[in-house]
Design an enzyme around this catalytic site. Structure first.
Site, PDB file in Angstrom:
ATOM      1  N   HIS A  18      12.904  75.807  14.187  1.00  0.00           N
ATOM      2  CA  HIS A  18      13.262  75.649  15.594  1.00  0.00           C
ATOM      3  C   HIS A  18      12.957  74.251  16.109  1.00  0.00           C
ATOM      4  CE1 HIS A  18      14.369  77.020  19.542  1.00  0.00           C
ATOM      5  NE2 HIS A  18      13.183  76.758  20.051  1.00  0.00           N
ATOM      6  N   ASP A  75      15.975  78.509  11.792  1.00  0.00           N
ATOM      7  CA  ASP A  75      15.447  78.789  13.129  1.00  0.00           C
ATOM      8  C   ASP A  75      15.245  80.293  13.313  1.00  0.00           C
ATOM      9  OD1 ASP A  75      14.904  78.978  15.881  1.00  0.00           O
ATOM     10  OD2 ASP A  75      16.284  77.348  16.381  1.00  0.00           O
ATOM     11  N   SER A  78      15.665  73.529  22.968  1.00  0.00           N
ATOM     12  CA  SER A  78      15.390  74.906  23.344  1.00  0.00           C
ATOM     13  C   SER A  78      15.650  75.115  24.836  1.00  0.00           C
ATOM     14  CB  SER A  78      13.953  75.264  22.936  1.00  0.00           C
ATOM     15  OG  SER A  78      13.758  76.651  22.897  1.00  0.00           O
TER      16      SER A  78
END
Length: 316
Positions: free
Chosen positions: A262, A234, A100
Site C-alpha cells: 500500500h 496492496d 490513499s
C-alpha cells in the site's frame, strides 16, 4: 528505507496550526499523505524529488504535528485547506500527488481548483471503488474510540507495535506494510487524533466501504494529465482499483509496481521518484479554461472514451 527528516515549518490558518515541510526548487509538487499518516510517509522520496522540484508535504489537519480540532474533516474541507496553505506560501499552481485518503483529497482539490492544478497523480488512492480494508471500516463502528484507548495504553501499545514491526520484516507479502501501520497505531494514543481520524473516516467510509468516489466526475480530468501508481500486493485498497481509474479517466497513465504494497513510495522510493519525474517531464501542465469546463459539465461525458495506458513495471 527511510529518508533524512526535514525541518517542519508551521503556520496558522483559521486559528489552527498547520505543519508542513517545504524543500527544493522548481515546479511545485504537493504531496498529500494517507489516513493516520503524516508528512514523514514521504521521507524516502522527498530528497530525490527535491532535486528537480519544490516539494510541499503538509500534515493534514488532525494528523501529525498539525492541530486536531473539532472541525470539518471532509475531503472538500481538506481541499480548501490545501488551497489556503498554498495561497499563504505564495504558490499558484501545483502537481498534486495523493496517497490513499490523500488521493481522495487530491482528486477533490483538482475538481474544486482546476485553475491551480497542473497534474494529478494518485498513489494507491481512495475514491476509485467501494472496497477497503476491514480495519478502516472498523473505525466507523461504535466503541472504536474507547477500545482504541485501551489498546494504546503504554504496555499494550509497545507490545503491539513491536509485533507489527517484526512481522513487517518477514518475507510475507500480507505483512509488508505493518511498519507503517505501527506508526498509525502509535498516533492513536492521542485522544484528539482518534477523534479526528474517526471524523475523517466517517466522512468517506461506511460499513459497506468507501462512500466518496470520483466515478461521476472523472470526465472532468480530460483536460488534466493524470497518473496512477499502485503496489501489486496492496492489502488495504485492492490493486484492481487501478484498472477502475483506467476505465474512468481518459488518457490516464497507470503504473502497477510488483513487490510493493500500500506504500509503493516507501517500498521502492527510487523507482517511485523516477515515475513521478517521467510523468511530469512528459506531460504538459493543464491549462484551465472556464468555457471548456462549462462545456464538460454540460455534456457530462468525455466524448471519445478512455484510452488509458496500464503499465506493469519491474521493481528496482
Amino acid at each position: 528505507m527511510s529518508g533524512t527528516p526535514h525541518e517542519v515549518q508551521y503556520l496558522t490558518l483559521h486559528g489552527h496550526r498547520r505543519a508542513y515541510v517545504k524543500v527544493g526548487q522548481g515546479p511545485v509538487l504537493l504531496l498529500l499523505h494517507g489516513l493516520g499518516c503524516d508528512h514523514t510517509t514521504w521521507e524516502p522520496v522527498i530528497d530525490s524529488l527535491a532535486r528537480r522540484y519544490t516539494v510541499i508535504a503538509p500534515d493534514l489537519l488532525g494528523h501529525g504535528q498539525s492541530a486536531k480540532p473539532r472541525a470539518d474533516y471532509s475531503v472538500g474541507g481538506y481541499a480548501n485547506g490545501m488551497r489556503d496553505l498554498l495561497t499563504v506560501l505564495g504558490i499558484d499552481k501545483v502537481t498534486v500527488i495523493g496517497h490513499s485518503f490523500g488521493g481522495g483529497v487530491a482528486m477533490q482539490f483538482a475538481y474544486q481548483f482546476p485553475e491551480r492544478t497542473e497534474r494529478l497523480m494518485l498513489v494507491a488512492s481512495g475514491g476509485l471503488g467501494p472496497e477497503v480494508s476491514p480495519a478502516i471500516r472498523a473505525v466507523t463502528t461504535p466503541g472504536f474510540h474507547q477500545v482504541m484507548g485501551v489498546l494504546t495504553l503504554p504496555g499494550v501499545r509497545h507490545v503491539g507495535m513491536a509485533g507489527m514491526r517484526a512481522l513487517s520484516r518477514t518475507s510475507w507479502k500480507s505483512t509488508r506494510d505493518l511498519d507503517e501501520v505501527a506508526e498509525i497505531y502509535d498516533s492513536f494514543k492521542d485522544p484528539a487524533a482518534r477523534h479526528a481520524i474517526r471524523h475523517v473516516v466517517r466522512a468517506v467510509v461506511d460499513w459497506r466501504g468507501q462512500i466518496v468516489t470520483m466515478a461521476d466526475r472523472a470526465y472532468l480530468t480530460q483536460e488534466m494529465p493524470m497518473g496512477v501508481i499502485w503496489g501489486r500486493d496492496d492489502k488495504v485498497i485492492p490493486v484492481r482499483h487501478a484498472s477502475n481509474a483506467a476505465a474512468l479517466a481518459a488518457d490516464a497513465r497507470i503504473e502497477v509496481i510488483p513487490n510493493a504494497g500500500h506504500f509503493p513510495h516507501k517500498d521502492h522510493p527510487h523507482r517511485f521518484a523516477k515515475i513521478v519525474h517521467e510523468f511530469v517531464r512528459t506531460t504538459q501542465p493543464a491549462t484551465y479554461s472556464r468555457a471548456r469546463f462549462r462545456s464538460l459539465l454540460r455534456s457530462g461525458q468525455v466524448g471519445s472514451g478512455p484510452t488509458a495506458t496500464v503499465t506493469s513495471i519491474t521493481s528496482a
